[in-house]
Design a protein around this motif. Structure first.
Motif, PDB file in Angstrom:
ATOM      1  N   ILE A 155     -11.453   6.371  -8.223  1.00 21.91           N
ATOM      2  CA  ILE A 155     -10.801   7.200  -9.254  1.00 21.91           C
ATOM      3  C   ILE A 155      -9.779   8.124  -8.598  1.00 21.91           C
ATOM      4  N   LEU A 156     -10.175   8.732  -7.492  1.00 29.33           N
ATOM      5  CA  LEU A 156      -9.254   9.634  -6.779  1.00 29.33           C
ATOM      6  C   LEU A 156      -8.028   8.854  -6.316  1.00 29.33           C
ATOM      7  N   LEU A 157      -8.251   7.647  -5.815  1.00 29.51           N
ATOM      8  CA  LEU A 157      -7.146   6.837  -5.308  1.00 29.51           C
ATOM      9  C   LEU A 157      -6.201   6.426  -6.447  1.00 29.51           C
ATOM     10  N   PHE A 158      -6.776   5.939  -7.543  1.00 27.29           N
ATOM     11  CA  PHE A 158      -5.952   5.533  -8.694  1.00 27.29           C
ATOM     12  C   PHE A 158      -5.117   6.708  -9.196  1.00 27.29           C
ATOM     13  N   THR A 159      -5.743   7.860  -9.299  1.00 25.57           N
ATOM     14  CA  THR A 159      -5.023   9.022  -9.811  1.00 25.57           C
ATOM     15  C   THR A 159      -3.875   9.385  -8.879  1.00 25.57           C
ATOM     16  N   ALA A 160      -4.158   9.349  -7.582  1.00 28.68           N
ATOM     17  CA  ALA A 160      -3.108   9.679  -6.608  1.00 28.68           C
ATOM     18  C   ALA A 160      -1.954   8.689  -6.736  1.00 28.68           C
ATOM     19  N   ILE A 161      -2.276   7.414  -6.936  1.00 29.66           N
ATOM     20  CA  ILE A 161      -1.230   6.392  -7.048  1.00 29.66           C
ATOM     21  C   ILE A 161      -0.402   6.613  -8.309  1.00 29.66           C
ATOM     22  N   PHE A 162      -1.089   6.787  -9.451  1.00 29.31           N
ATOM     23  CA  PHE A 162      -0.343   6.898 -10.703  1.00 29.31           C
ATOM     24  C   PHE A 162       0.443   8.201 -10.798  1.00 29.31           C
ATOM     25  N   ALA A 163      -0.092   9.260 -10.227  1.00 25.59           N
ATOM     26  CA  ALA A 163       0.636  10.530 -10.293  1.00 25.59           C
ATOM     27  C   ALA A 163       1.891  10.470  -9.427  1.00 25.59           C
ATOM     28  N   ASN A 164       1.821   9.747  -8.327  1.00 24.19           N
ATOM     29  CA  ASN A 164       2.955   9.742  -7.395  1.00 24.19           C
ATOM     30  C   ASN A 164       3.998   8.678  -7.693  1.00 24.19           C
ATOM     31  N   ILE A 165       3.602   7.643  -8.399  1.00 19.54           N
ATOM     32  CA  ILE A 165       4.541   6.561  -8.676  1.00 19.54           C
ATOM     33  C   ILE A 165       5.715   7.097  -9.510  1.00 19.54           C
ATOM     34  N   SER A 166       5.460   8.129 -10.301  1.00 20.43           N
ATOM     35  CA  SER A 166       6.522   8.693 -11.146  1.00 20.43           C
ATOM     36  C   SER A 166       7.636   9.319 -10.302  1.00 20.43           C
ATOM     37  N   ILE A 167       7.331   9.686  -9.062  1.00 22.38           N
ATOM     38  CA  ILE A 167       8.355  10.277  -8.187  1.00 22.38           C
ATOM     39  C   ILE A 167       9.538   9.320  -8.076  1.00 22.38           C
ATOM     40  N   ILE A 168       9.223   8.031  -7.969  1.00 25.47           N
ATOM     41  CA  ILE A 168      10.269   7.045  -7.719  1.00 25.47           C
ATOM     42  C   ILE A 168      11.186   6.922  -8.938  1.00 25.47           C
ATOM     43  N   GLU A 169      10.571   6.852 -10.129  1.00 28.42           N
ATOM     44  CA  GLU A 169      11.387   6.717 -11.347  1.00 28.42           C
ATOM     45  C   GLU A 169      12.066   8.023 -11.701  1.00 28.42           C
ATOM     46  N   ASP A 170      11.351   9.122 -11.513  1.00 34.64           N
ATOM     47  CA  ASP A 170      11.861  10.435 -11.934  1.00 34.64           C
ATOM     48  C   ASP A 170      13.041  10.934 -11.130  1.00 34.64           C
ATOM     49  N   ARG A 171      13.207  10.411  -9.921  1.00 35.77           N
ATOM     50  CA  ARG A 171      14.251  10.966  -9.076  1.00 35.77           C
ATOM     51  C   ARG A 171      15.636  10.536  -9.552  1.00 35.77           C
ATOM     52  N   ARG A 172      15.749   9.267  -9.955  1.00 36.04           N
ATOM     53  CA  ARG A 172      17.048   8.763 -10.414  1.00 36.04           C
ATOM     54  C   ARG A 172      17.272   9.015 -11.893  1.00 36.04           C
ATOM     55  N   GLU A 173      16.209   8.854 -12.648  1.00 41.48           N
ATOM     56  CA  GLU A 173      16.370   8.936 -14.096  1.00 41.48           C
ATOM     57  C   GLU A 173      15.252   9.742 -14.702  1.00 41.48           C
TER      58      GLU A 173
END
Lengths: 320, 259
Positions: free
Chosen positions: B71-89
């Motif tokens: 659960i900790l790992l999944f949360t860390a992955i999903f919370a951070n994946i937005s960094i990639i999309e959020d930076r450009r758009e």
């Protein structure tokens, strides 16, 4: 004079691994100007925008905003600019007001001062009635207004907008521009906006034409159009390739082939029409006379059409 | 300081609020590990794990702490994946153009992700009776303490991986090639005792093994004997805290390097 220049670019150059995006760009923008950075897509506008927004470090040259260098004084530049991105920077899951508050906190604003300023801006941009709605429920035009309100929270002296009218219908575009004019008149805000739309650039105080990474011209729309000094005639004919050298031989001046028609610049267009038709009886299908547009100015200055890849038969080769 | 704390708090708050507003994310984050646990645990139920000389243990029970770490790992992955999309758009563009300290981006994201992970892990901890395990209050407190450190560790690790990336595809590749195997080989899924020597070697080198073992020590405290092959609580905590500090430092360095 230097004190009145709020944006100063000197020999600004940026290279990516495989290409040069900006070449030796030098220009000054005086405070309280709405400047359009006009150019075709891929011409270097967005690179310039990202450098000014402190998101990209230029390879060479300097850029100063409100007296601060965008590389060595990033913090001061960031506090002086308000940035509106081409793609929304609002959190769709948060309400309009929550977005405003987060933005304020990023700029060190908080408490009652932030709440008052947020309300005031949302009112001014006509979105206060929707302040409790999540951003995802807003139309594209309203979102852009919230973006603008958000960028103005910390009272920046310079607004940077990247392709602000992307995805907006004409009426909304005009309303947005009106708001920029108001900001200029009420608060003396300087606006730099990138655009590939001629009509949008036409409304701005000054236009910087950037093509293939170079500053081609910097002036008001009216002054730029005077470069052509007259009218623009567009001639349609069955065989433009054959007719072109003959018109050139007879009347002189450069004639360009654009979208299968011939384009001629003449000081007094209307008077030239009968002369032209009489000189080549039966060969000319139609002639239109018009005042020069920014499209014409761009062609005149760069030797190629603004939108090279639109198709049709055109002189210039697509810029590589 | 106002460039660090106020932006950090606001970014942290945003992470939590937007998570709670996305019901599908809440359901997915809790549901996926629950389904994993019930299916795998029930499927392998008869496969009693008796590594080393510890008590034999039912697989549902064995995999329970492992699922909490997942659960900790999944949360860390999903919370951070937005960094990639959020930076450009997206939202991150405005953050990066603001005078807020770059470290606030790390703090806001990592603390936000840690909070989300902990909220879910605590909900999951409440299910221990279903696994037939009884936890003392001391054990619960110790577990939450360990989970906090491991959540910070994984969130910071996710951040370090996501920050330099230009595409979410790249992130998925790292997730499948590094992050998931890291979990699989942490003792979450099977104990080191029965594995081939080279796997055991990797497990010993895997920092998450120590977080996983620390959680077992905490959860079993006072109720059952811990597999003596596991590293001691002191070693577990030292390695976990040191690795957390390392990845957190790497995250701070990463934001200073790339705008």
């Amino acid at each position: 004079m230097a004190a009145a220049n709020i944006v100063e670019l000197s020999s600004l150059t940026h290279r990516y691994a495989d290409r040069v995006a900006l070449r030796d760009l030098t220009m000054d923008v005086s405070a309280g100007t709405i400047l359009a950075i006009l150019g075709p897509n891929g011409g270097g506008k967005t690179t310039l925008f990202r450098i000014l927004a402190t998101l990209l470090t230029p390879t060479a040259g300097t850029a100063r905003i409100a007296g601060h260098d965008v590389v060595t004084a990033q913090g001061a530049v960031r506090a002086a600019i308000g940035v509106v991105f081409q793609y929304p920077s609002l959190d769709e899951k948060l309400s309009v007001l929550e977005n405003m508050h987060h933005q304020g906190h990023l700029y060190g604003l908080s408490g009652a001062a932030l709440r008052t300023r947020s309300r005031e801006l949302l009112q001014r941009f006509g979105v206060d009635a929707r302040s409790g709605d999540t951003v995802e429920k807003l139309s594209g035009g309203l979102k852009r207004r919230v973006e603008l309100a958000k960028a103005m929270l910390h009272r920046p002296s310079v607004l940077l907008l990247d392709e602000p009218s992307t995805g907006l219908d004409p009426a909304v575009k005009l309303a947005l521009f009106q708001q920029l004019v108001e900001l200029k008149e009420r608060e003396g805000v300087t606006t730099l906006l990138t655009t590939h739309l001629m009509d949008e650039a036409d409304r701005c105080d000054r236009i910087a034409i950037v093509d293939q990474g170079k500053l081609v011209a910097l002036d008001s729309a009216a002054a730029l159009k005077q470069v052509i000094g007259g009218d623009v005639l567009t001639i349609t004919t069955a065989d433009p390739h054959a007719l072109r050298p003959r018109i050139e031989a007879r009347f002189g001046g450069a004639i360009t082939l654009v979208d299968g028609g011939l384009r001629v610049e003449r000081e007094c267009g209307a008077a030239f029409v009968p002369t032209l038709i009489e000189a080549f009886p039966g060969e000319i299908e139609s002639v239109t006379v018009g005042k020069p547009t920014l499209d014409d100015v761009f062609l005149h200055l760069t030797g190629h059409r603004f939108e090279e890849r639109r198709g049709g038969e055109t002189d210039a080769q697509p810029a590589g | 300081m106002s460039r660090l704390w106020l932006p950090s708090v606001t970014l942290w708050q945003r992470e939590v609020v937007r998570f709670l507003r996305q019901r599908n994310r809440v359901v997915g984050a809790l549901g996926t590990p629950l389904v994993f646990w019930v299916l795998i645990g029930s499927g392998l139920r008869r496969s009693v794990v008796s590594a080393g000389s510890g008590d034999p243990i039912d697989y549902l029970q064995y995999s329970f702490p492992g699922i909490i770490v997942l659960i900790l790992l999944f949360t860390a992955i999903f919370a951070n994946i937005s960094i990639i999309e959020d930076r450009r758009e997206g939202f991150l563009q405005a953050v990066l153009a603001s005078p807020a300290s770059r470290s606030a981006v790390v703090l806001g994201k990592v603390l936000g992700s840690t909070t989300l992970a902990l909220m879910q892990a605590v909900v999951f901890l409440a299910l221990t009776p279903l696994a037939g395990m009884a936890l003392s209050w001391l054990s619960v407190a110790a577990s939450v303490g360990v989970l906090t450190i491991v959540a910070l560790e994984l969130s910071a690790l996710g951040f370090v991986v996501a920050w330099p990336m230009d595409s979410t595809q790249g992130f998925h590749a790292v997730m499948n090639l590094v992050l998931m195997p890291m979990w699989l080989l942490s003792g979450a899924f099977f104990p080191a005792g029965g594995a081939s020597p080279w796997i055991r070697w990797i497990m010993a080198a895997n920092p998450l093994t120590y977080g996983m073992a620390a959680l077992r020590h905490a959860m079993y405290a006072g109720t059952r004997a811990v597999d003596p092959a596991l590293p001691s609580p002191a070693v577990c905590l030292t390695v976990t805290i040191a690795f957390s500090a390392l990845v957190f430092g790497l995250a701070i360095r990463a934001v200073a390097r790339k705008a």
